[in-house]
Scaffold this active site. Structure first.
Site, mmCIF file in Angstrom:
data_model
loop_
_atom_site.group_PDB
_atom_site.id
_atom_site.type_symbol
_atom_site.label_atom_id
_atom_site.label_comp_id
_atom_site.label_asym_id
_atom_site.label_seq_id
_atom_site.Cartn_x
_atom_site.Cartn_y
_atom_site.Cartn_z
ATOM 1 N N ASP A 214 29.858 21.209 37.281
ATOM 2 C CA ASP A 214 30.904 22.155 37.140
ATOM 3 C C ASP A 214 31.373 22.165 35.703
ATOM 4 O O ASP A 214 31.742 21.066 35.086
ATOM 5 C CB ASP A 214 32.118 21.402 38.067
ATOM 6 C CG ASP A 214 33.781 22.565 37.653
ATOM 7 O OD1 ASP A 214 33.489 23.142 36.889
ATOM 8 O OD2 ASP A 214 34.423 22.043 38.595
ATOM 9 N N ARG B 279 42.887 42.814 34.008
ATOM 10 C CA ARG B 279 41.890 41.781 33.714
ATOM 11 C C ARG B 279 42.418 40.854 32.519
ATOM 12 O O ARG B 279 41.535 40.505 31.699
ATOM 13 C CB ARG B 279 40.450 42.391 33.535
ATOM 14 C CG ARG B 279 40.000 43.296 34.596
ATOM 15 C CD ARG B 279 39.632 42.406 35.944
ATOM 16 N NE ARG B 279 38.741 41.266 35.512
ATOM 17 C CZ ARG B 279 37.427 41.423 35.404
ATOM 18 N NH1 ARG B 279 36.778 42.521 35.383
ATOM 19 N NH2 ARG B 279 36.845 40.436 35.150
ATOM 20 N N TYR C 294 40.654 37.433 32.000
ATOM 21 C CA TYR C 294 39.118 37.351 31.570
ATOM 22 C C TYR C 294 39.168 38.189 30.149
ATOM 23 O O TYR C 294 38.329 37.677 29.264
ATOM 24 C CB TYR C 294 38.607 38.416 32.560
ATOM 25 C CG TYR C 294 36.934 38.526 32.537
ATOM 26 C CD1 TYR C 294 36.088 37.623 32.716
ATOM 27 C CD2 TYR C 294 36.503 39.721 31.736
ATOM 28 C CE1 TYR C 294 34.628 37.907 32.578
ATOM 29 C CE2 TYR C 294 35.282 40.067 31.566
ATOM 30 C CZ TYR C 294 34.310 38.914 31.852
ATOM 31 O OH TYR C 294 32.943 39.275 31.900
ATOM 32 N N LYS D 249 37.432 36.464 26.612
ATOM 33 C CA LYS D 249 36.294 37.065 26.163
ATOM 34 C C LYS D 249 36.400 37.635 24.752
ATOM 35 O O LYS D 249 35.360 37.448 23.872
ATOM 36 C CB LYS D 249 35.747 38.036 27.039
ATOM 37 C CG LYS D 249 34.980 37.853 28.359
ATOM 38 C CD LYS D 249 34.057 36.919 28.266
ATOM 39 C CE LYS D 249 33.400 36.637 29.599
ATOM 40 N NZ LYS D 249 32.338 35.623 29.550
#
Length: 252
Positions: free
Chosen positions: A52, A142, A145, A149
């Protein structure tokens, strides 16, 4: 000497295609993945461990095992990522936000922190961090995310300046929508958040590319292969999109 390639989330999806592409070129490939079944189903040419990536100690142990096993690392590919919560900003949950950043960003720091001293001693190496076109443009619904990014690109450009004097190249790849199970889940989550059909979201994504289609995992893998080859020995600190030109948007 064949390249020693480490890949996070390398037992399924894009990561597995990347791993298989390097194996086909004769590389020694070492992957981690949180999916036990996927690890068990890897071919004997790919060495894999169940990890993980949000577990700092486990991720470090995987890296140190690989370094000891192969005597170093020539290519590190940070592929692990999750879609994160797909909701308007007022509905964001802090715990889910932190999980998204832990997988998409923190894990990249942990791997680079461990691999940098090895590559410095070698005076060579390639680091490829997977970002996204969501790291180049805003992405409605989003936010976790996209934030992660964007940060990946900043992190990549920064370590490129730090490690360049040691002959280490660092680049980010920014895929657009990539065909596969993961993208299917993203489309379903966004469709639910917006109250529309998944096919409608797919058409919007596809029409946002000049080439009017999703990328294939093999196209991401081939760019990794190029960036880690001598053909790209003067390319570093770049965020390279594989997105069919997402700068051109079209109405559905």
């Amino acid at each position: 000497m064949s390249q020693r390639v480490f890949i996070t989330a390398g037992a399924g999806g894009i990561g597995k295609v990347i791993a298989e592409t390097y194996v086909a070129q004769g590389a020694q490939v070492f992957v981690c993945d949180q999916d036990h079944t996927a690890i068990d189903n890897l071919t004997e040419e790919i060495n894999g461990t169940c990890v993980d990536v949000t577990d700092e100690a486990a991720l470090d142990a995987w890296l140190q095992d690989g370094i000891a096993r192969f005597g170093g690392c020539d290519v590190l590919i940070n592929n692990a990522g999750i879609a994160g919560q797909a909701d308007p900003v007022e509905a964001l949950d802090l715990a889910q936000w932190r999980t998204c950043l832990a997988v998409n960003l923190d894990a990249q720091m942990i791997t680079c922190r461990a691999i940098a001293p090895v590559m410095k001693r070698q005076k060579s190496g390639v680091i490829i961090n997977l970002s996204s076109t969501s790291g180049l443009f805003g992405a409605p619904f989003r936010a976790p995310y996209a934030a992660a990014k964007w940060a990946v690109i900043g992190f990549t450009k920064t370590i490129a300046t730090e490690l360049g004097p040691y002959g280490i190249r660092c680049n980010a790849i920014c895929p657009g929508a990539v065909s596969g199970d993961r993208m299917d889940r993203v489309l379903a989550a966004e469709a639910q958040a917006r109250g529309v059909a998944p096919q409608d979201v797919y058409q919007e994504y596809a029409s946002g590319s000049s080439l009017r289609r999703f990328a294939e995992p093999s196209e991401i893998a081939q760019l990794c292969l190029y960036l880690s080859s001598d053909a790209a020995k003067f390319i570093s600190g770049q965020a390279i999109a594989v997105d069919g030109n997402t700068e051109t948007y079209h109405s559905v």
